[in-house]
Design a protein around this motif. Structure first.
Motif, mmCIF file in Angstrom:
data_model
loop_
_atom_site.group_PDB
_atom_site.id
_atom_site.type_symbol
_atom_site.label_atom_id
_atom_site.label_comp_id
_atom_site.label_asym_id
_atom_site.label_seq_id
_atom_site.Cartn_x
_atom_site.Cartn_y
_atom_site.Cartn_z
ATOM 1 N N GLN A 3 6.116 -11.345 6.741
ATOM 2 C CA GLN A 3 7.384 -9.848 5.983
ATOM 3 C C GLN A 3 6.773 -8.662 4.886
ATOM 4 N N PHE A 4 7.553 -7.840 4.777
ATOM 5 C CA PHE A 4 7.156 -6.839 4.261
ATOM 6 C C PHE A 4 8.206 -6.640 3.584
ATOM 7 N N VAL A 5 7.826 -5.185 2.109
ATOM 8 C CA VAL A 5 9.152 -5.421 1.499
ATOM 9 C C VAL A 5 8.325 -3.773 1.199
ATOM 10 N N GLU A 6 9.408 -2.716 1.177
ATOM 11 C CA GLU A 6 9.066 -1.141 0.783
ATOM 12 C C GLU A 6 9.746 -1.254 -0.280
ATOM 13 N N SER A 7 9.349 -0.235 -1.344
ATOM 14 C CA SER A 7 9.428 0.467 -2.683
ATOM 15 C C SER A 7 9.228 1.502 -2.453
ATOM 16 N N GLY A 8 9.646 1.742 -3.512
ATOM 17 C CA GLY A 8 8.819 3.623 -4.493
ATOM 18 C C GLY A 8 10.099 4.768 -3.772
ATOM 19 N N GLY A 9 11.273 4.705 -3.112
ATOM 20 C CA GLY A 9 11.704 4.986 -2.676
ATOM 21 C C GLY A 9 12.956 6.527 -3.470
ATOM 22 N N GLY A 10 13.536 7.236 -3.244
ATOM 23 C CA GLY A 10 13.914 7.597 -4.933
ATOM 24 C C GLY A 10 14.271 8.899 -3.919
ATOM 25 N N LEU A 11 15.122 9.932 -5.307
ATOM 26 C CA LEU A 11 16.209 11.515 -5.536
ATOM 27 C C LEU A 11 14.860 11.907 -5.269
ATOM 28 N N VAL A 12 14.649 13.237 -5.440
ATOM 29 C CA VAL A 12 13.435 14.033 -5.247
ATOM 30 C C VAL A 12 13.904 14.946 -4.831
ATOM 31 N N GLN A 13 13.270 16.460 -5.517
ATOM 32 C CA GLN A 13 13.730 18.118 -5.036
ATOM 33 C C GLN A 13 12.390 17.910 -3.572
ATOM 34 N N ARG A 19 5.322 8.489 -3.422
ATOM 35 C CA ARG A 19 4.219 7.243 -2.793
ATOM 36 C C ARG A 19 4.731 5.586 -2.272
ATOM 37 N N LEU A 20 5.357 5.524 -1.038
ATOM 38 C CA LEU A 20 6.010 4.251 -0.682
ATOM 39 C C LEU A 20 4.987 3.136 -0.176
ATOM 40 N N SER A 21 5.257 2.112 -1.043
ATOM 41 C CA SER A 21 4.529 1.278 -0.828
ATOM 42 C C SER A 21 4.945 0.244 -0.062
ATOM 43 N N CYS A 22 4.821 -0.743 0.899
ATOM 44 C CA CYS A 22 4.409 -1.476 1.223
ATOM 45 C C CYS A 22 3.924 -3.192 1.339
ATOM 46 N N ASN A 76 -3.368 -6.122 2.103
ATOM 47 C CA ASN A 76 -1.537 -6.825 2.123
ATOM 48 C C ASN A 76 -0.939 -5.710 1.637
ATOM 49 N N THR A 77 -1.423 -4.112 1.469
ATOM 50 C CA THR A 77 -0.531 -3.526 0.746
ATOM 51 C C THR A 77 -0.636 -2.099 1.447
ATOM 52 N N ALA A 78 0.770 -1.666 2.015
ATOM 53 C CA ALA A 78 0.262 -0.435 2.309
ATOM 54 C C ALA A 78 1.017 0.605 1.730
ATOM 55 N N PHE A 79 0.187 1.640 1.848
ATOM 56 C CA PHE A 79 1.155 2.611 1.122
ATOM 57 C C PHE A 79 0.926 4.275 2.284
#
Length: 122
Positions: A3-13, A19-22, A76-79
């Protein structure tokens, strides 16, 4: 099944970077082909970046030259480094891994996690 958990999103101009992580729940030894996907509201989920064994990368034309996929030494972690973001990059972003390039196609996966939301303001 990994299973994968994504993170690092947000609001940007527009013009900014994220930089997203997985993070994988286990070893990705048997699924060495990594992919980042996104789903823009009202559109189908699309594969935008792939990382093959040996470090070969491939990108959708819409993100080529602006996004870069990578993974850590343990594998084990992708970006996904996203630079020069545009409002049309606004989407939910996901990652997956597969045993072959062909199996990275979105239709090969039955379920998807919540992903990480990226919103780019103009």
């Amino acid at each position: 099944q990994v299973q994968f958990v994504e993170s690092g999103g947000g609001l940007v101009q527009a013009g900014g970077s994220l930089r997203l992580s997985c993070a994988a729940s286990g070893s990705t030894f048997r699924v060495p082909f990594m992919g980042w996907y996104r789903q823009i509201p009202g559109k189908q989920r699309e594969l935008i970046a792939t990382l093959y064994p040996g470090g070969i990368t491939n990108y959708a034309n819409s993100v080529k030259g602006r996004f870069a996929i990578s993974k850590d030494n343990a594998g084990n972690t992708a970006f996904l480094q996203m630079d020069n973001l545009k409002p049309e990059d606004t989407a939910v972003y996901y990652c997956k891994a597969a045993p072959s390039r062909q199996l990275l196609s979105p239709e090969n996966f039955r379920s998807w996690g919540p992903g990480t939301q990226v919103t780019v303001s103009s």
